[in-house]
Design an enzyme around this catalytic site. Structure first.
Site, PDB file in Angstrom:
ATOM      1  N   GLU A 142      -9.304   3.870   2.500  1.00 58.34           N
ATOM      2  CA  GLU A 142      -8.838   3.899   1.111  1.00 58.34           C
ATOM      3  C   GLU A 142      -7.762   2.868   0.809  1.00 58.34           C
ATOM      4  OE1 GLU A 142      -5.477   5.110   3.020  1.00 58.34           O
ATOM      5  OE2 GLU A 142      -7.489   5.835   3.456  1.00 58.34           O
ATOM      6  N   ASP A 189     -11.897   7.344   4.076  1.00 56.41           N
ATOM      7  CA  ASP A 189     -10.690   7.117   4.867  1.00 56.41           C
ATOM      8  C   ASP A 189     -10.333   5.635   4.969  1.00 56.41           C
ATOM      9  OD1 ASP A 189      -8.476   7.881   6.334  1.00 56.41           O
ATOM     10  OD2 ASP A 189      -9.539   7.858   8.243  1.00 56.41           O
ATOM     11  N   ASP A 233       1.939   6.818   5.304  1.00 56.26           N
ATOM     12  CA  ASP A 233       0.923   5.820   4.947  1.00 56.26           C
ATOM     13  C   ASP A 233       1.311   5.023   3.716  1.00 56.26           C
ATOM     14  OD1 ASP A 233      -1.423   4.601   5.737  1.00 56.26           O
ATOM     15  OD2 ASP A 233      -2.714   5.878   4.511  1.00 56.26           O
ATOM     16  N   LYS A 286      -9.668  13.239   8.248  1.00 57.40           N
ATOM     17  CA  LYS A 286      -9.142  12.859   9.549  1.00 57.40           C
ATOM     18  C   LYS A 286      -9.102  14.066  10.483  1.00 57.40           C
ATOM     19  CE  LYS A 286      -5.962   9.272   7.841  1.00 57.40           C
ATOM     20  NZ  LYS A 286      -6.470   8.152   8.650  1.00 57.40           N
ATOM     21  N   ARG A 322      -7.480  -0.282   1.554  1.00 54.04           N
ATOM     22  CA  ARG A 322      -8.019  -1.552   1.073  1.00 54.04           C
ATOM     23  C   ARG A 322      -8.506  -1.436  -0.371  1.00 54.04           C
ATOM     24  NH1 ARG A 322     -12.115  -1.597   5.982  1.00 54.04           N
ATOM     25  NH2 ARG A 322     -10.292  -0.508   6.777  1.00 54.04           N
ATOM     26  N   LYS A 334       0.853  -1.193   0.000  1.00 53.91           N
ATOM     27  CA  LYS A 334       0.000   0.000   0.000  1.00 53.91           C
ATOM     28  C   LYS A 334       0.887   1.241   0.000  1.00 53.91           C
ATOM     29  CE  LYS A 334      -2.892   2.756   3.130  1.00 53.91           C
ATOM     30  NZ  LYS A 334      -3.468   2.848   4.481  1.00 53.91           N
ATOM     31  N   ASP A 391      -2.361  10.681   3.356  1.00 52.19           N
ATOM     32  CA  ASP A 391      -3.763  10.322   3.572  1.00 52.19           C
ATOM     33  C   ASP A 391      -4.436  11.357   4.463  1.00 52.19           C
ATOM     34  OD1 ASP A 391      -6.190   9.054   3.752  1.00 52.19           O
ATOM     35  OD2 ASP A 391      -5.524   7.608   5.261  1.00 52.19           O
TER      36      ASP A 391
END
Length: 506
Positions: free
Chosen positions: A354, A352, A293, A282, A356, A270, A275
């Protein structure tokens, strides 16, 4: 100012092997247990000082345990500036790679505190193996790591150790294992550099540029742009990236060091370079940490560098799913329905969740194109895994329990520990959607397992394991080998997994 990096990454600490003490050298390091027992070479060097070991040990509280030290400045009869005697524990204690990596980290810390530029480390204790010597070197290399690229006003002027020489009876017999271990440490430090980079200087295309430098090591690198991903139907990954002015990229790396035609082992990372949470934004507190991230993608990139540097006899695929999750007017929204490459439709509950989504398309692409013998993904995926496991263990979720066992074994050996957690049909009920095939969030309870179950929809029948490093990828407590914010977690874990289970025709 684009991010530029050469491959392999330059190291701040050189490590060499020799049969004799170099001259000159700033410091000499010996090891002893609590009884003062040393190897024959170390004992002879100590004897030259004319000092009474028992008296000095009593005065300094030296009991031979790891971390204990006797520091003798300007020892008589010797040309070095410092003689350091370090504890090695009881015979047979801590005789594994992870323990010796910790010893290497502690060794560097002691030398660093003493402000010596170079040191010769005498290694002549019983039970010495090439793997342990390699782990010692790797531990020192990892402890030497510092990310000071942007500290223009407070760069340290202190002398740091820049060269270590391991003095051994048979240095040639140890060289291959040391080179291997240092290659893995180099890959880990590359991952640390990438995770530490600010997001304004490391976007999706910049990280793809770093991957392209691995071509110099023999890695085949392809970069898919948004048009190519659109043609492949990667609606989930494109949705995540559509709110950013910096479009997503998918990087496909292949290292073919095994037999021709050997089915590859695959690793997917990933790579959310930043993010914000998107429309489901967030909280502001600690959002700056979300530059990390992309820690999973950084680990896969570091792994591929390590495999190529040490010429690993394995065929491996590394895939980076790179995007930036921003709340622009073009951003995807809660309530949207997107279609993944697999054809499965996904209702967006939270923008959020995202990670996956980008992994869904990357995993499907990987299994569809390469038909790997096993597939592993690594991601800073859920806050829930931090609640469950803290920052010492990463979570493992799998459709093949034997993969969890091999990962746990690799984790114990490498020091990057993992713990097996469940997925299964019960979690599918939590991601059922009224408006699509599945939804990308299923509530707070069991959040890490829900994310793992979501990913299981996109791996087909390939043996697969997901490693959630949200607690271990950055910001964890310091250890003997980690004093930086970014850890590089995953490089050593996966390298050990490959070495023990997939390399050399296994």
């Amino acid at each position: 100012m684009p991010f530029k990096v050469a491959a392999p990454m330059p190291q701040t600490l050189s490590i060499s092997l020799a049969a004799n003490l170099p001259d000159p050298v700033a410091a000499i390091v010996l090891y002893a247990n609590g009884d003062g027992a040393m190897g024959p070479v170390a004992a002879d060097i100590w004897k030259r000082t004319g000092l009474d070991f028992a008296r000095i040990a009593k005065a300094t509280g030296f009991a031979g345990r790891p971390g204990h030290m006797i520091d003798i400045p300007a020892p008589s009869g010797m040309s070095c500036d410092r003689l350091l005697l370090l504890g090695r524990g009881a015979d047979g204690e801590g005789e594994n790679d992870a323990a010796w990596a910790d010893r290497g980290g502690s060794l560097f810390a002691k030398l660093d505190a003493a402000a010596v530029s170079s040191a010769a480390i005498v290694l002549d204790e019983p039970g010495l193996t090439p793997a342990l010597v390699g782990a010692l070197g790797a531990g020192a290399q990892l402890r030497a790591y510092r990310f000071e690229k942007y500290n223009t006003r407070r760069k340290s002027k202190t002398v740091h150790p820049s060269a270590l020489t391991f003095v051994l009876a048979k240095p040639d017999a140890m060289k291959s294992a040391v080179d291997h271990a240092l290659a893995v440490a180099g890959g880990t430090n590359l991952a640390r550099d990438l995770v530490s980079e600010p997001a304004n200087l490391l976007g999706p295309s910049d990280m793809a540029d770093v991957a392209n430098t691995l071509a110099d090591l023999g890695v085949t690198v392809e970069v898919l742009d948004e048009e190519q991903m659109g043609a492949l139907g990667m609606g989930a990954m494109l949705a995540v990236g559509q709110g950013s002015v910096r479009p997503p990229r998918m990087v496909v790396m292949q290292w073919n060091g095994g037999e021709k035609g050997q089915t590859p082992t695959a690793f997917v990372g990933k790579g959310i370079v930043f993010d914000t949470g998107g429309i489901s934004i967030k909280p502001a507190a600690s959002m700056e940490n979300m530059k990390g991230d992309m820690g999973g993608a950084a680990a896969v990139l570091g792994l591929m560098q390590a495999l190529a540097t040490r010429k690993a006899k394995v065929n491996a695929v590394g895939i980076l799913a790179l995007a930036e999750n921003m709340p622009d007017a073009n951003a995807y929204r809660p309530g949207d329905v997107v279609t993944a490459m697999s054809g499965e439709t996904i209702e967006i509950i939270s923008t959020d969740a995202e990670g996956r989504l980008v992994l869904a398309d990357a995993l499907w692409y990987c299994q569809d194109r390469f038909k790997p013998r096993a597939m592993f993904d690594i991601a800073t995926l859920t806050g829930a895994i931090r609640i469950a496991l803290g920052d010492d263990y990463a979570g493992v979720f799998t459709n093949t329990d034997s993969l969890a066992a091999t990962l746990q074994q690799a984790g114990r050996a490498s020091g990057e520990k993992v713990w097996h957690l469940p997925i299964g049909p019960a979690y599918d009920k939590l991601i059922e959607s009224r408006f699509a095939d599945i939804k990308n969030q299923g509530g707070r309870l069991g959040g890490a397992s829900i994310a793992g179950q979501f990913l299981a929809h996109f791996v087909n029948d390939v043996p697969w394991a997901h490693v959630d490093i949200a607690g271990t990828g950055f910001g964890k407590a310091s250890s003997e080998t980690i004093t930086s914010w970014a850890t590089g977690f995953g490089v050593a874990l996966f390298d050990r997994l490959i070495r023990d289970n997939y390399e050399n025709g296994k």
